[in-house]
Design a protein around this motif. Structure first.
Motif, PDB file in Angstrom:
ATOM      1  N   SER A   1       0.770  -1.161   0.025  1.00 58.71           N
ATOM      2  CA  SER A   1       0.092   0.032   0.076  1.00 58.71           C
ATOM      3  C   SER A   1       0.711   1.312  -0.110  1.00 58.71           C
ATOM      4  CB  SER A   1      -0.997   0.063   1.233  1.00 58.71           C
ATOM      5  OG  SER A   1      -0.178   0.071   2.250  1.00 58.71           O
ATOM      6  N   PRO A   2       0.356   2.305  -0.183  1.00 56.51           N
ATOM      7  CA  PRO A   2       0.831   3.536  -0.362  1.00 56.51           C
ATOM      8  C   PRO A   2       1.375   3.791   1.187  1.00 56.51           C
ATOM      9  CG  PRO A   2      -0.984   3.924  -1.775  1.00 56.51           C
ATOM     10  CD  PRO A   2      -0.964   2.667  -0.905  1.00 56.51           C
ATOM     11  N   CYS A   3       2.301   4.501   1.088  1.00 55.27           N
ATOM     12  CA  CYS A   3       2.888   5.039   2.610  1.00 55.27           C
ATOM     13  C   CYS A   3       3.206   3.763   3.561  1.00 55.27           C
ATOM     14  CB  CYS A   3       1.775   5.819   3.313  1.00 55.27           C
ATOM     15  SG  CYS A   3       1.531   7.335   2.483  1.00 55.27           S
ATOM     16  N   LEU A   4       3.461   2.628   2.910  1.00 60.42           N
ATOM     17  CA  LEU A   4       4.106   1.706   3.862  1.00 60.42           C
ATOM     18  C   LEU A   4       5.170   1.967   4.649  1.00 60.42           C
ATOM     19  CD1 LEU A   4       4.157  -1.603   3.789  1.00 60.42           C
ATOM     20  CD2 LEU A   4       5.998  -1.396   2.177  1.00 60.42           C
ATOM     21  N   ARG A   5       5.971   2.993   4.427  1.00 62.03           N
ATOM     22  CA  ARG A   5       7.054   3.588   5.137  1.00 62.03           C
ATOM     23  C   ARG A   5       6.663   3.691   6.722  1.00 62.03           C
ATOM     24  NH1 ARG A   5      11.273   4.809   5.774  1.00 62.03           N
ATOM     25  NH2 ARG A   5      12.144   5.209   3.607  1.00 62.03           N
ATOM     26  N   THR A   6       5.263   4.026   6.841  1.00 60.25           N
ATOM     27  CA  THR A   6       4.831   4.559   8.191  1.00 60.25           C
ATOM     28  C   THR A   6       5.081   3.346   9.254  1.00 60.25           C
ATOM     29  OG1 THR A   6       2.686   3.776   7.558  1.00 60.25           O
ATOM     30  CG2 THR A   6       3.238   6.173   7.352  1.00 60.25           C
ATOM     31  N   PHE A   7       5.097   1.986   8.765  1.00 59.26           N
ATOM     32  CA  PHE A   7       5.297   0.820   9.971  1.00 59.26           C
ATOM     33  C   PHE A   7       6.578   0.164   9.781  1.00 59.26           C
ATOM     34  CE2 PHE A   7       4.030  -2.141   6.520  1.00 59.26           C
ATOM     35  CZ  PHE A   7       4.717  -3.346   6.986  1.00 59.26           C
TER      36      PHE A   7
END
Length: 175
Positions: free
Chosen positions: A81-87
């Motif tokens: 998903s988009p913004c995978l970086r958040t986790f």
């Protein structure tokens, strides 16, 4: 050298990539469980393909210096998903494999990886070793070691621990 954690769907080329990075002859080997070596962590594609195992990917990411999302150039769909970086609290890179496929759509795969939050994208061909040297140069750089106080200071600035300090900003005295 940075320890690389690879995640991606089954048959994306993760295990072949680990073999290419080690200079081994490529041979098919289905990854049945997460394999941790000195410099790589190779996860089964089923971990990325199933919601039940997704938390496992996040946990394994803490054992690595950098996380690599592996996607074949001929992927029919995107798992991430988009913004995978958040986790994922590690530098996130994209690795596009199978670039020589007649069905390759590299611009689309690049966009998916950018949307996921990848800082850098590498195009590789595990068979011909094209792009492997560039990835190895990136991995050869030692990860920057910082103290907990320095990490907290960077976090206070809204930075990740691996991000450089902005121009003109220095750590406070004693850190």
């Amino acid at each position: 050298m940075k320890k690389l954690f690879l995640m991606g769907r089954s048959e994306a080329g993760k295990t072949s990539l680990t073999q290419a990075l080690k200079g081994e002859e490529l041979h098919y080997e289905k990854t049945q469980y997460t394999i941790t070596a000195d410099d790589t962590i190779d996860s089964p594609g089923e971990y990325a393909e199933s919601k039940q195992f997704g938390a496992g990917l996040a946990c394994f990411s803490f054992e690595a210096d950098v996380v690599g999302i592996v996607q074949a150039a001929d992927e029919p769909y995107n798992l991430f998903s988009p913004c995978l970086r958040t986790f994922i609290l590690r530098p996130l890179i994209g690795i596009i494999t199978k670039t020589d496929s007649p069905y390759a759509n590299v611009p689309m795969i690049k966009q998916w990886l950018l949307n996921a939050g990848c800082d850098r994208i590498f195009l590789v061909n595990n068979v011909t070793r094209e792009g492997i040297d560039e990835l190895m140069e990136y991995l050869a750089e030692d990860p920057v070691k910082i103290t907990m106080e320095q990490a907290k200071f960077k976090q206070h600035l809204g930075l990740n621990e691996w991000d450089p300090l902005p121009d003109g900003v220095e750590y406070p005295d004693g850190i």
